[in-house]
Design an enzyme around this catalytic site. Structure first.
Site, short mmCIF file in Angstrom:
data_model
loop_
_atom_site.label_atom_id
_atom_site.label_comp_id
_atom_site.label_asym_id
_atom_site.label_seq_id
_atom_site.Cartn_x
_atom_site.Cartn_y
_atom_site.Cartn_z
N GLY A 172 0.26 -4.95 1.71
CA GLY A 172 -0.94 -5.15 0.89
C GLY A 172 -0.63 -5.84 -0.42
CG HIS A 219 -2.06 0.85 1.22
ND1 HIS A 219 -2.00 2.22 1.11
CD2 HIS A 219 -3.39 0.56 1.28
CE1 HIS A 219 -3.21 2.71 1.11
NE2 HIS A 219 -4.07 1.75 1.21
CE1 TYR A 272 -3.20 -5.60 5.26
CE2 TYR A 272 -4.73 -7.41 5.02
CZ TYR A 272 -3.83 -6.53 4.47
OH TYR A 272 -3.56 -6.55 3.13
C1 LCV Z 1 4.96 4.71 -0.44
C2 LCV Z 1 7.10 3.90 -0.80
C3 LCV Z 1 6.74 2.65 -0.27
C4 LCV Z 1 5.39 2.48 0.16
N1 LCV Z 1 4.55 3.53 0.08
O1 LCV Z 1 13.96 1.72 -1.64
O2 LCV Z 1 0.02 -4.40 5.09
S1 LCV Z 1 -0.04 -3.11 5.74
O3 LCV Z 1 -1.07 -3.03 6.70
O4 LCV Z 1 1.26 -2.74 6.30
C5 LCV Z 1 -0.39 -1.97 4.46
C6 LCV Z 1 -0.96 -0.72 4.99
C7 LCV Z 1 0.80 -1.79 3.61
O5 LCV Z 1 0.94 -2.42 2.59
O6 LCV Z 1 1.75 -0.84 4.05
C8 LCV Z 1 2.98 -0.76 3.26
C9 LCV Z 1 3.90 -1.89 3.71
N2 LCV Z 1 5.16 -1.78 2.99
C10 LCV Z 1 6.37 -1.82 3.58
O7 LCV Z 1 6.50 -1.88 4.81
C11 LCV Z 1 7.59 -1.71 2.66
C12 LCV Z 1 8.08 -0.26 2.73
N3 LCV Z 1 9.22 -0.06 1.83
C13 LCV Z 1 10.47 -0.54 2.15
O8 LCV Z 1 10.70 -1.21 3.19
C14 LCV Z 1 11.54 -0.25 1.15
O9 LCV Z 1 11.08 0.83 0.32
C15 LCV Z 1 11.82 -1.48 0.27
C16 LCV Z 1 12.52 -2.58 1.12
C17 LCV Z 1 10.52 -2.00 -0.36
C18 LCV Z 1 12.76 -1.03 -0.87
O10 LCV Z 1 13.89 -0.42 -0.30
P1 LCV Z 1 14.84 0.45 -1.23
O11 LCV Z 1 15.97 0.90 -0.36
O12 LCV Z 1 15.09 -0.26 -2.48
P2 LCV Z 1 13.55 2.98 -0.73
O13 LCV Z 1 13.12 2.55 0.62
O14 LCV Z 1 14.63 4.01 -0.84
O15 LCV Z 1 12.24 3.50 -1.48
C19 LCV Z 1 12.36 4.13 -2.75
C20 LCV Z 1 11.22 5.12 -2.80
O16 LCV Z 1 9.98 4.41 -2.77
C21 LCV Z 1 9.18 4.89 -1.70
C22 LCV Z 1 10.17 5.42 -0.67
O17 LCV Z 1 9.52 6.35 0.17
C23 LCV Z 1 11.20 6.05 -1.58
O18 LCV Z 1 10.67 7.29 -2.02
P3 LCV Z 1 11.66 8.57 -2.09
O19 LCV Z 1 12.68 8.23 -3.12
O20 LCV Z 1 10.73 9.69 -2.46
O21 LCV Z 1 12.24 8.69 -0.68
N4 LCV Z 1 8.39 3.79 -1.13
C24 LCV Z 1 8.84 2.57 -0.85
N5 LCV Z 1 7.85 1.84 -0.31
N6 LCV Z 1 4.94 1.31 0.65
N7 LCV Z 1 6.23 4.93 -0.89
#
Ligand code: LCV
Length: 259
Positions: free
Chosen positions: A108, A64, A138
């Site tokens: 999600g 999400h 959730y």
């Molecule tokens: C918006 C993002 C996101 C993102 N949203 O790259 O299941 S529930 O209840 O939790 C539900 C509500 C849900 O699905 O929540 C989301 C759950 N997702 C996560 O917890 C994963 C969050 N993301 C990460 O842990 C990392 O981004 C991963 C491991 C996926 C990738 O890491 P990496 O180092 O390759 P970055 O973290 O640098 O992310 C690159 C860009 O994508 C955005 C993040 O904010 C960043 O944006 P900026 O370049 O503007 O800083 N991004 C990543 N995930 N879920 N935005």
């Protein structure tokens, strides 16, 4: 800018998530593209759909779009949330949807993949259920998606630890159908799709719908539903919920205080 791409050939539809800058986060805009592609494929009588990311993706989808979660006082996964629409459309799509996974799948997006009918993953792929990491309550039908996809002990491990499980472990516990080397996964998945596309589409459509209805037929009393909704409200009205979102946006570890 298109956040997804889609093609239809030989009755096989392919949808590719294509927003690497935000790690294919399931934003309202990206989900809108997915829903439009699915509607187009249904209209054109696709017999099977492959849902994938770009070849070699390190992140299949980050789940999400956290930036689109409400800042408290509102159900973050209500009926009209884009993610809820997407899961329902996949479940109701009148043909099998195969999730082809390279890279990590989060939150999600993990539920979205588990809502698909078949899952083919490459080594190195992983699956993480993340509500507990963000402080999100959730929703019930989302929990049912997980419960229909895995043994309850595996579901509890996934949702309580919020730790990714590897594709290898996912295959061992029956969370995915096939574990296929990355170099072969495209051809393998296309062959699987071709097999399905060569069978009777009406028979498959009715069996998919039967399985959806049977899988959703879990007893829950109105009182049970109201109790759960009340508990969920306490969570999305909590400081922890706000802390989870804030910590993500400030790129730091959340400090949950249980209130
Ligand atoms: C918006 C993002 C996101 C993102 N949203 O790259 O299941 S529930 O209840 O939790 C539900 C509500 C849900 O699905 O929540 C989301 C759950 N997702 C996560 O917890 C994963 C969050 N993301 C990460 O842990 C990392 O981004 C991963 C491991 C996926 C990738 O890491 P990496 O180092 O390759 P970055 O973290 O640098 O992310 C690159 C860009 O994508 C955005 C993040 O904010 C960043 O944006 P900026 O370049 O503007 O800083 N991004 C990543 N995930 N879920 N935005």
């Amino acid at each position: 800018m298109d956040l997804i791409s889609s093609t239809l050939a030989d009755d096989i539809g392919t949808i590719t998530l294509d927003h690497p800058a935000k790690r294919n986060a399931l934003s309202a805009a990206l989900v809108k593209g997915l829903l439009e592609a699915l509607a187009d494929f249904a209209q054109r009588k696709a017999r099977v759909v492959i849902l994938r990311a770009a070849s070699g993706a390190k992140v299949w989808s980050a789940g999400h779009d956290v930036g689109e979660l409400p800042a408290g006082r509102r159900d973050p996964l209500g009926w009209d949330d884009p993610l809820r629409h997407l899961v329902r459309e996949i479940e109701q799509f009148p043909a099998p949807v195969i999730a082809m996974i390279e890279g990590s799948v989060w939150g999600g997006a993990c539920e979205t993949v588990l809502a698909c009918d078949l899952i083919v993953a490459a080594p190195g792929a992983s699956f993480a259920a993340t509500p507990a990491k963000l402080g999100v309550p959730y929703n019930i039908s989302g929990m049912l998606t997980f419960l229909n996809a895995a043994d309850v002990r595996i579901v509890k491990e996934m949702v309580f630890t919020a730790r990714p499980i590897t594709a290898e472990r996912a295959e061992q516990v029956g969370l995915i159908n096939y574990l296929v080397p990355a170099a072969e996964i495209d051809a393998f998945t296309l062959d699987l799709a071709r097999t399905i596309a060569g069978n009777a589409p009406l028979s498959i459509a009715v069996m998919k719908e039967q399985l959806r209805i049977l899988a959703g037929a879990r007893p829950m009393s109105p009182q049970g539903f109201e109790r759960v909704q009340g508990l969920r409200r306490l969570v999305y009205d909590s400081d922890d919920y706000l802390e989870g979102i804030r910590a993500f946006q400030e790129k730091r570890k959340p400090v949950f205080r249980g209130r």
